[in-house]
Design an enzyme around this catalytic site. Structure first.
Site, short mmCIF file in Angstrom:
data_model
loop_
_atom_site.label_atom_id
_atom_site.label_comp_id
_atom_site.label_asym_id
_atom_site.label_seq_id
_atom_site.Cartn_x
_atom_site.Cartn_y
_atom_site.Cartn_z
N LEU A 1 0.89 -1.16 0.00
CA LEU A 1 0.00 0.00 0.00
C LEU A 1 0.93 1.21 0.00
O LEU A 1 1.59 1.49 0.99
CB LEU A 1 -0.92 0.01 1.23
CG LEU A 1 -2.03 1.05 1.21
CD1 LEU A 1 -2.99 0.81 0.04
CD2 LEU A 1 -2.80 1.06 2.52
N ASP A 2 1.00 1.87 -1.13
CA ASP A 2 2.02 2.89 -1.34
C ASP A 2 1.97 4.00 -0.30
O ASP A 2 0.95 4.24 0.34
CB ASP A 2 1.90 3.49 -2.74
CG ASP A 2 2.20 2.47 -3.83
OD1 ASP A 2 3.20 1.75 -3.68
OD2 ASP A 2 1.43 2.40 -4.80
N ARG A 3 3.08 4.69 -0.17
CA ARG A 3 3.21 5.78 0.79
C ARG A 3 2.10 6.81 0.64
O ARG A 3 1.58 7.33 1.63
CB ARG A 3 4.58 6.43 0.60
CG ARG A 3 4.88 7.60 1.51
CD ARG A 3 6.22 8.21 1.12
NE ARG A 3 6.51 9.42 1.87
CZ ARG A 3 7.49 10.26 1.57
NH1 ARG A 3 8.27 10.03 0.52
NH2 ARG A 3 7.70 11.33 2.30
#
Length: 208
Positions: A68-70
């Site tokens: 879950l990207d930044r």
């Protein structure tokens, strides 16, 4: 006789220690549901000093099931159960992952149909997906910092369900059909969901 007894005694002591080294006690199974805030990396360390899971999660023996990207928010499943990780992330399992996505503009039926049928990205055709226009979620929390909106262009919300997990897939899909993603929140993975967790909150579950 005495020499044999002493030798045998030493062998038994060595064997016991070796077995202890080879069979460490199994770590307790952990499954955590975490509402990852915006601008937090989905890992425990970062050489650049950016915010990581270390500031929120007290356990170090768990790993994220899927990325879950930044710059994305929402459900992050953390576990030390390899079978559960595989079930949630391996493409062959086709586990549904639900995202609420704020996009620039209002997608028409043609754009929604493309998302549902699959779009061709640089890494190939995406699998058929769920895609529908929805109202802003009632449970939505404010993001810090807020998204950058252009006053002359409206925004809208989509509910997108993916059955695969490519790098930044949702963002690339909405951009491909002409509606860039402004905000991305993962709500559920399979039968695991955020529930009423607020950003930065987590809970441990056992019934999975």
């Amino acid at each position: 006789m005495n020499k044999f007894s002493v030798k045998n005694h030493k062998v038994n002591r060595f064997s016991t220690k070796a077995q202890a080294r080879q069979s460490p006690p199994a770590a307790p199974r952990r499954v955590l549901l975490f509402n990852k805030p915006f601008d937090v990396l989905p890992q425990f360390t970062d050489e650049s000093g950016r915010t990581t899971l270390q500031g929120f999660i007290p356990f170090k023996d768990v790993y994220a099931a899927g990325r879950l990207d930044r710059d994305s928010e929402g459900l992050l499943v953390l576990t030390n159960d390899g079978k559960l990780q595989a079930r949630l992330t391996q493409p062959a399992q086709k586990t549904g992952k639900v995202y609420f996505v704020q996009v620039e503009g209002v997608p028409d039926n043609d754009a929604l149909t493309q998302l549902k049928r699959g779009v061709t990205l640089k890494d190939g055709l995406t699998l058929p997906a769920g895609a529908e226009l929805v109202a802003e979620p009632e449970w939505l929390w404010p993001r810090h910092p807020p998204i950058r909106e252009r006053k002359t262009i409206p925004t809208s919300w989509l509910k997108i369900t993916l059955y695969e997990g490519r790098n930044r897939q949702v963002r690339r899909m909405t951009a491909h059909v002409g509606f860039p993603t402004l905000r991305l929140i993962r709500f559920s993975m399979g039968n695991l969901s955020l529930g009423n967790l607020q950003p930065g909150e987590w809970k441990e579950i056992t019934d999975v």
